[in-house]
Motif scaffolding. Structure first.
Motif, PDB file in Angstrom:
ATOM      1  N   LYS A 162       0.802  -1.228   0.000  1.00 39.45           N
ATOM      2  CA  LYS A 162       0.000   0.000   0.000  1.00 39.45           C
ATOM      3  C   LYS A 162       0.838   1.284   0.000  1.00 39.45           C
ATOM      4  N   GLN A 163       1.936   1.257  -0.715  1.00 35.89           N
ATOM      5  CA  GLN A 163       2.780   2.438  -0.807  1.00 35.89           C
ATOM      6  C   GLN A 163       3.158   2.674  -2.263  1.00 35.89           C
ATOM      7  N   ARG A 164       3.823   3.788  -2.488  1.00 35.94           N
ATOM      8  CA  ARG A 164       4.349   4.098  -3.815  1.00 35.94           C
ATOM      9  C   ARG A 164       5.588   4.973  -3.646  1.00 35.94           C
ATOM     10  N   PHE A 165       6.369   5.073  -4.714  1.00 36.86           N
ATOM     11  CA  PHE A 165       7.468   6.033  -4.704  1.00 36.86           C
ATOM     12  C   PHE A 165       7.564   6.682  -6.079  1.00 36.86           C
ATOM     13  N   TYR A 166       8.254   7.817  -6.112  1.00 41.38           N
ATOM     14  CA  TYR A 166       8.414   8.560  -7.355  1.00 41.38           C
ATOM     15  C   TYR A 166       9.881   8.599  -7.749  1.00 41.38           C
ATOM     16  N   LEU A 167      10.119   8.552  -9.052  1.00 39.44           N
ATOM     17  CA  LEU A 167      11.451   8.742  -9.609  1.00 39.44           C
ATOM     18  C   LEU A 167      11.377   9.879 -10.616  1.00 39.44           C
ATOM     19  N   ILE A 168      12.241  10.866 -10.471  1.00 42.41           N
ATOM     20  CA  ILE A 168      12.278  11.996 -11.397  1.00 42.41           C
ATOM     21  C   ILE A 168      13.581  11.943 -12.170  1.00 42.41           C
ATOM     22  N   ARG A 169      13.442  11.937 -13.493  1.00 44.80           N
ATOM     23  CA  ARG A 169      14.609  11.931 -14.394  1.00 44.80           C
ATOM     24  C   ARG A 169      14.304  12.855 -15.574  1.00 44.80           C
ATOM     25  N   ASP A 170      15.228  13.740 -15.865  1.00 42.19           N
ATOM     26  CA  ASP A 170      15.058  14.671 -16.987  1.00 42.19           C
ATOM     27  C   ASP A 170      13.734  15.420 -16.888  1.00 42.19           C
ATOM     28  N   ASN A 171      13.417  15.875 -15.683  1.00 40.99           N
ATOM     29  CA  ASN A 171      12.206  16.671 -15.400  1.00 40.99           C
ATOM     30  C   ASN A 171      10.902  15.894 -15.574  1.00 40.99           C
ATOM     31  N   GLU A 172      10.995  14.584 -15.711  1.00 43.93           N
ATOM     32  CA  GLU A 172       9.803  13.758 -15.840  1.00 43.93           C
ATOM     33  C   GLU A 172       9.654  12.884 -14.591  1.00 43.93           C
ATOM     34  N   LEU A 173       8.441  12.837 -14.064  1.00 37.78           N
ATOM     35  CA  LEU A 173       8.183  12.030 -12.868  1.00 37.78           C
ATOM     36  C   LEU A 173       7.486  10.731 -13.248  1.00 37.78           C
ATOM     37  N   GLN A 174       8.017   9.645 -12.714  1.00 36.77           N
ATOM     38  CA  GLN A 174       7.423   8.328 -12.919  1.00 36.77           C
ATOM     39  C   GLN A 174       7.037   7.754 -11.561  1.00 36.77           C
ATOM     40  N   ALA A 175       5.792   7.257 -11.456  1.00 34.83           N
ATOM     41  CA  ALA A 175       5.311   6.681 -10.195  1.00 34.83           C
ATOM     42  C   ALA A 175       5.395   5.165 -10.246  1.00 34.83           C
ATOM     43  N   TYR A 176       5.808   4.564  -9.140  1.00 33.56           N
ATOM     44  CA  TYR A 176       5.898   3.117  -9.006  1.00 33.56           C
ATOM     45  C   TYR A 176       5.112   2.695  -7.768  1.00 33.56           C
ATOM     46  N   THR A 233      11.774  -3.888 -10.409  1.00 37.96           N
ATOM     47  CA  THR A 233      13.134  -3.391 -10.604  1.00 37.96           C
ATOM     48  C   THR A 233      13.104  -2.236 -11.590  1.00 37.96           C
ATOM     49  N   VAL A 234      13.852  -1.198 -11.267  1.00 38.68           N
ATOM     50  CA  VAL A 234      13.974  -0.069 -12.178  1.00 38.68           C
ATOM     51  C   VAL A 234      15.445   0.323 -12.265  1.00 38.68           C
ATOM     52  N   SER A 235      15.914   0.540 -13.486  1.00 41.65           N
ATOM     53  CA  SER A 235      17.289   1.006 -13.677  1.00 41.65           C
ATOM     54  C   SER A 235      17.368   2.488 -13.324  1.00 41.65           C
ATOM     55  N   VAL A 236      18.470   2.870 -12.716  1.00 46.56           N
ATOM     56  CA  VAL A 236      18.660   4.279 -12.360  1.00 46.56           C
ATOM     57  C   VAL A 236      19.968   4.763 -12.965  1.00 46.56           C
ATOM     58  N   LYS A 237      20.084   6.083 -13.060  1.00 48.90           N
ATOM     59  CA  LYS A 237      21.330   6.671 -13.534  1.00 48.90           C
ATOM     60  C   LYS A 237      21.661   7.887 -12.682  1.00 48.90           C
ATOM     61  N   LYS A 238      22.877   8.321 -12.772  1.00 45.86           N
ATOM     62  CA  LYS A 238      23.340   9.433 -11.934  1.00 45.86           C
ATOM     63  C   LYS A 238      22.465  10.663 -12.169  1.00 45.86           C
ATOM     64  N   GLY A 239      22.066  11.289 -11.064  1.00 49.15           N
ATOM     65  CA  GLY A 239      21.217  12.475 -11.140  1.00 49.15           C
ATOM     66  C   GLY A 239      19.749  12.192 -10.928  1.00 49.15           C
ATOM     67  N   ASP A 240      19.358  10.901 -10.956  1.00 49.43           N
ATOM     68  CA  ASP A 240      17.954  10.553 -10.694  1.00 49.43           C
ATOM     69  C   ASP A 240      17.583  10.932  -9.263  1.00 49.43           C
ATOM     70  N   LEU A 241      16.318  11.320  -9.082  1.00 49.63           N
ATOM     71  CA  LEU A 241      15.777  11.631  -7.759  1.00 49.63           C
ATOM     72  C   LEU A 241      14.735  10.586  -7.395  1.00 49.63           C
ATOM     73  N   ILE A 242      14.844  10.034  -6.200  1.00 50.13           N
ATOM     74  CA  ILE A 242      13.909   9.023  -5.702  1.00 50.13           C
ATOM     75  C   ILE A 242      13.236   9.569  -4.455  1.00 50.13           C
ATOM     76  N   TYR A 243      11.903   9.520  -4.423  1.00 53.64           N
ATOM     77  CA  TYR A 243      11.149  10.043  -3.285  1.00 53.64           C
ATOM     78  C   TYR A 243      10.227   8.971  -2.716  1.00 53.64           C
ATOM     79  N   LEU A 244      10.377   8.703  -1.426  1.00 48.90           N
ATOM     80  CA  LEU A 244       9.464   7.837  -0.684  1.00 48.90           C
ATOM     81  C   LEU A 244       8.666   8.722   0.270  1.00 48.90           C
ATOM     82  N   PHE A 245       7.439   8.315   0.566  1.00 52.89           N
ATOM     83  CA  PHE A 245       6.603   9.161   1.428  1.00 52.89           C
ATOM     84  C   PHE A 245       5.437   8.347   1.972  1.00 52.89           C
ATOM     85  N   THR A 246       4.965   8.757   3.130  1.00 53.86           N
ATOM     86  CA  THR A 246       3.723   8.208   3.669  1.00 53.86           C
ATOM     87  C   THR A 246       2.587   9.132   3.249  1.00 53.86           C
ATOM     88  N   ASP A 247       1.344   8.746   3.576  1.00 50.73           N
ATOM     89  CA  ASP A 247       0.201   9.507   3.074  1.00 50.73           C
ATOM     90  C   ASP A 247      -0.133  10.750   3.893  1.00 50.73           C
TER      91      ASP A 247
END
Length: 304
Positions: free
Chosen positions: A191-205, A224-238
């Motif tokens: 029951k959670q999700r996280f966001y990945l931002i790369r090149d100003n685009e946000l992807q939800a998982y 599994t998601v591949s990441v590269k340098k500069g990616d932003l990963i955000y975890l959060f509760t509701d």
């Protein structure tokens, strides 16, 4: 001067306390004095004050105990380029907690957890959740990160069926495993999700919507998601997105939260944390009414 005067300080007489009112009438040339026995009320007020101070002292001590289970995140230095943790309990203690462990393989595990309730009940559940994670990590071989969540599901299931009452308290969890060598992020949870931002685009998982401990046979999956340098990963509760406020007293909601993250993701992590904190505080103030914080708030950011 003609009028009524209340002497709230009062005085003691034969172990009883009195306050009094004075009525002065300059025209009629008289003064009236009315005494009121406030011994019982004063004792009740003093008792309540002492009880409140005792409760606050206990909560402050509980806060120190809870903070002692939170990991030292210095282990993340050299793993992630930078990071921040915004941790705002609704009360002195919190039902949210984060957990981290470095695996012998060099991989880093991090979990953000939202236990049932907040305050003291939530804090007690966080102690249980932290103990469960630590216990599981002594037996799991980490072939798949979902193994951890499946063990958590079994743990909470056994806790529930072996309870003397109808215990249905549990926690929502997002756990990630970052492999710096392979530059990949594995994730699993409930029951959670996280966001990945790369090149100003946000992807939800998102992860599975099963409730931990409700059905023993539930099998949690991983991704599994591949990441590269500069990616932003955000975890959060509701707690952040569900907070009421703004002009109309409505929830902050995910859309506004995503837009805020995209707008600040290029800033240093310390500045991002400050903006997120100020934004939710401003949101709670609203326009004509200040809203109380309704839940624990946790946001974690990592820069790869």
């Amino acid at each position: 001067k003609t009028g009524k005067y209340h002497i709230k300080e009062g005085f003691y007489f034969e172990e009883r306390k009195f306050d009094f009112n004075i009525y002065i009438d300059n025209e009629m040339k008289f003064i009236r004095l009315y005494l009121n026995d406030i011994t019982v009320n004063t004792k009740l007020q003093n008792d309540l004050k002492e009880q409140n101070e005792s409760i606050v002292d206990s909560l402050n001590y509980s806060q120190r105990i809870q903070q002692s289970i939170l990991p030292d995140l210095n282990q993340l230095k050299g793993i992630f380029d930078d990071y921040f943790i915004l941790y705002k309990p609704k009360d002195i203690v919190s039902g949210d907690f984060y957990w981290s462990q470095k695996h012998p393989s060099g991989k880093v595990l991090f979990a953000l957890n939202d236990c049932t309730g907040h305050g003291v009940p939530g804090a007690l559940m966080s102690i249980i959740g932290n103990d469960a994670l630590n216990s599981i990590m002594t037996t799991v071989n980490l072939q798949d990160i979902s193994d951890i969540v499946n063990h958590l599901n079994e743990y909470y299931y056994n806790l529930r069926i072996n309870s003397s009452n109808d215990l249905r308290d549990t926690m929502d969890v997002m756990i990630i495993c970052y492999d710096q060598k392979e530059m990949c992020l594995k994730f699993s949870g409930s029951k959670q999700r996280f966001y990945l931002i790369r090149d100003n685009e946000l992807q939800a998982y998102s992860v599975d919507s099963y409730t931990l401990g409700l059905v023993k046979e539930n099998k949690f999956s991983s991704g599994t998601v591949s990441v590269k340098k500069g990616d932003l990963i955000y975890l959060f509760t509701d707690g952040y997105v569900d907070q009421f406020g703004g002009e109309r007293g409505k929830k902050f909601k995910y859309t506004r939260f995503r837009d805020l993250l995209v707008s600040i993701h290029q800033l240093p992590m310390t500045e991002q944390k400050e903006i997120l904190n100020n934004s939710i505080n401003s949101w709670m103030k609203g326009e004509n009414y200040t809203h109380e914080q309704i839940d624990d708030i946790s946001v974690v950011g990592f820069r790869v």
